[in-house]
Design an enzyme around this catalytic site. Structure first.
Site, PDB file in Angstrom:
ATOM      1  N   ASN A 112      12.401 -70.436 -86.473  1.00 61.73           N
ATOM      2  CA  ASN A 112      11.688 -69.435 -85.964  1.00 61.73           C
ATOM      3  C   ASN A 112      10.401 -70.008 -86.270  1.00 61.73           C
ATOM      4  OD1 ASN A 112      13.597 -67.677 -85.221  1.00 61.73           O
ATOM      5  ND2 ASN A 112      13.524 -66.482 -87.054  1.00 61.73           N
TER       6      ASN A 112
ATOM      7  N   ARG B  59      18.714 -67.980 -83.020  1.00 59.65           N
ATOM      8  CA  ARG B  59      19.038 -69.313 -83.738  1.00 59.65           C
ATOM      9  C   ARG B  59      20.663 -69.709 -84.197  1.00 59.65           C
ATOM     10  NH1 ARG B  59      15.875 -68.689 -89.233  1.00 59.65           N
ATOM     11  NH2 ARG B  59      16.698 -66.603 -88.982  1.00 59.65           N
TER      12      ARG B  59
END
EC number: 3.6.1.7
Length: 90
Positions: A36, A18
């Protein structure tokens, strides 16, 4: 501007995916988010030009060196929300 959703599968959680996606998106200049998913994949929603989204897609297929990307699914994203920046969602 186009709006796309990318779902990235493989070893992509717990490896900085990320953060590096955020960093890359900021460099490319797209807006949207990365988060996520419960199934172990990562979702990326991005708004940008055809060229910008192609650059992001290319990066997502590789990811950071700590990740192991198996598959990236790209599709149109029909949500009408507007994005003012690119963020990491938790």
């Amino acid at each position: 501007m186009l709006k796309k959703q990318f779902i990235v599968y493989g070893l992509v959680q717990g490896v900085g995916f990320r953060y590096f996606t955020w960093k890359t998106a900021m460099q490319i200049g797209v807006k949207g988010y990365v988060r996520n998913r419960d199934d172990g994949s990562v979702e990326v929603v991005a708004v940008g030009s055809t060229t910008q989204l192609a650059q992001l897609h290319t990066w997502l297929t590789q990811g950071p060196r700590t990740a192991s990307v198996e598959q990236v699914i790209e599709q149109e994203y029909a949500d009408s929300r507007e994005f003012t920046d690119f963020s990491v969602r938790y």
